[in-house]
Write an enzyme that holds these catalytic residues in place. Sequence first.
Site, PDB file in Angstrom:
ATOM      1  N   GLY A  33       0.840  -1.191   0.000  1.00  0.00           N
ATOM      2  CA  GLY A  33       0.000   0.000   0.000  1.00  0.00           C
ATOM      3  C   GLY A  33       0.873   1.238   0.000  1.00  0.00           C
ATOM      4  O   GLY A  33       2.096   1.162   0.160  1.00  0.00           O
ATOM      5  N   LEU A  34       0.247   2.373  -0.187  1.00  0.00           N
ATOM      6  CA  LEU A  34       0.970   3.636  -0.215  1.00  0.00           C
ATOM      7  C   LEU A  34       1.664   3.918   1.114  1.00  0.00           C
ATOM      8  O   LEU A  34       1.267   3.394   2.160  1.00  0.00           O
ATOM      9  CB  LEU A  34       0.009   4.785  -0.533  1.00  0.00           C
ATOM     10  CG  LEU A  34      -0.611   4.821  -1.926  1.00  0.00           C
ATOM     11  CD1 LEU A  34      -1.715   5.872  -1.977  1.00  0.00           C
ATOM     12  CD2 LEU A  34       0.452   5.106  -2.979  1.00  0.00           C
ATOM     13  N   SER A  35       2.658   4.777   1.078  1.00  0.00           N
ATOM     14  CA  SER A  35       3.262   5.261   2.312  1.00  0.00           C
ATOM     15  C   SER A  35       2.187   5.985   3.111  1.00  0.00           C
ATOM     16  O   SER A  35       1.459   6.817   2.580  1.00  0.00           O
ATOM     17  CB  SER A  35       4.412   6.227   1.981  1.00  0.00           C
ATOM     18  OG  SER A  35       4.974   6.748   3.167  1.00  0.00           O
ATOM     19  N   GLY A  36       2.066   5.642   4.384  1.00  0.00           N
ATOM     20  CA  GLY A  36       1.036   6.257   5.211  1.00  0.00           C
ATOM     21  C   GLY A  36      -0.292   5.527   5.174  1.00  0.00           C
ATOM     22  O   GLY A  36      -1.255   5.954   5.823  1.00  0.00           O
ATOM     23  N   GLY A  38      -0.929   2.699   6.431  1.00  0.00           N
ATOM     24  CA  GLY A  38      -1.126   1.960   7.669  1.00  0.00           C
ATOM     25  C   GLY A  38      -0.659   0.524   7.611  1.00  0.00           C
ATOM     26  O   GLY A  38      -0.868  -0.241   8.545  1.00  0.00           O
ATOM     27  N   SER A  40       2.343  -0.892   7.852  1.00  0.00           N
ATOM     28  CA  SER A  40       3.266  -1.279   8.920  1.00  0.00           C
ATOM     29  C   SER A  40       2.541  -1.372  10.257  1.00  0.00           C
ATOM     30  O   SER A  40       2.796  -2.290  11.052  1.00  0.00           O
ATOM     31  CB  SER A  40       4.418  -0.268   9.022  1.00  0.00           C
ATOM     32  OG  SER A  40       5.254  -0.340   7.887  1.00  0.00           O
ATOM     33  N   SER A 124       6.078  -1.690  -2.150  1.00  0.00           N
ATOM     34  CA  SER A 124       6.122  -2.616  -3.301  1.00  0.00           C
ATOM     35  C   SER A 124       5.121  -2.198  -4.371  1.00  0.00           C
ATOM     36  O   SER A 124       4.126  -2.891  -4.599  1.00  0.00           O
ATOM     37  CB  SER A 124       5.874  -4.064  -2.853  1.00  0.00           C
ATOM     38  OG  SER A 124       4.775  -4.194  -1.987  1.00  0.00           O
TER      39      SER A 124
END
Length: 222
Positions: A33-36, A38, A40, A124
């Site tokens: 998914g995009l950075s930010g 969620g 992680s 990714s």
Amino acid sequence: MEKVEITWHDHHVSRADREKLNGHGGGVIWFTGLSGSGKSTVANAVDGKLNAMGIHTFLLDGDNVRHGLNASPEILEKKYPPHLAKRFGLGFGAEDRSENIRRIGEVSNLFCQAGVLVLTAFVSPYRLDRLQVRRIVEGSGSSGDFIEVYVDTPLDVCEQRDPKGLYKKARAGLLKGMTGIDDPYENPVNPEVHLQGGDFTVAKLADQVIAHLRRVGKIPAE
């Protein structure tokens, strides 16, 4: 070119032996998914829930891996000669990002073959890279070993969160190649788990992943 002589050695202890000892199946839970978005945070929550259940897991996070296994040339230059740092270090261009994912795929597969559930949290962004990891993992095991989890969070929500300040830098022209801004993110076509990252709490999202693992038999039923 020098001929490379390598031979595959079979192990006396099989994957089935290891899974029997662990009491659950091995697999790769690939959060993308995009950075930010969620990914992680959710991956950490799932990891915590599985650990509390007695499941053998390991979490590979994008930033953490970039400090060691897939460090940049700048980081490696602190320990190695510049020519080696340049040769083996990875930046953030398309080719280096692909190699980053390939290496993680191979490491993830080792965990999987050891009967461990490995969770990964990487942007990714390219479908082909994720497909190649699926082929690595499923080529060594079964078709259910790679579980793609798409944390689908709208770009505007990711920008509002911006935990690392990356979007702010990208919008200001201080950061190039930012996924979602000036570099594409290719949505998963048919992920095993599709999470609406902007609509539910982290706990509920984690529960959706746990429920899927139970459905496919990777972990015991309640």
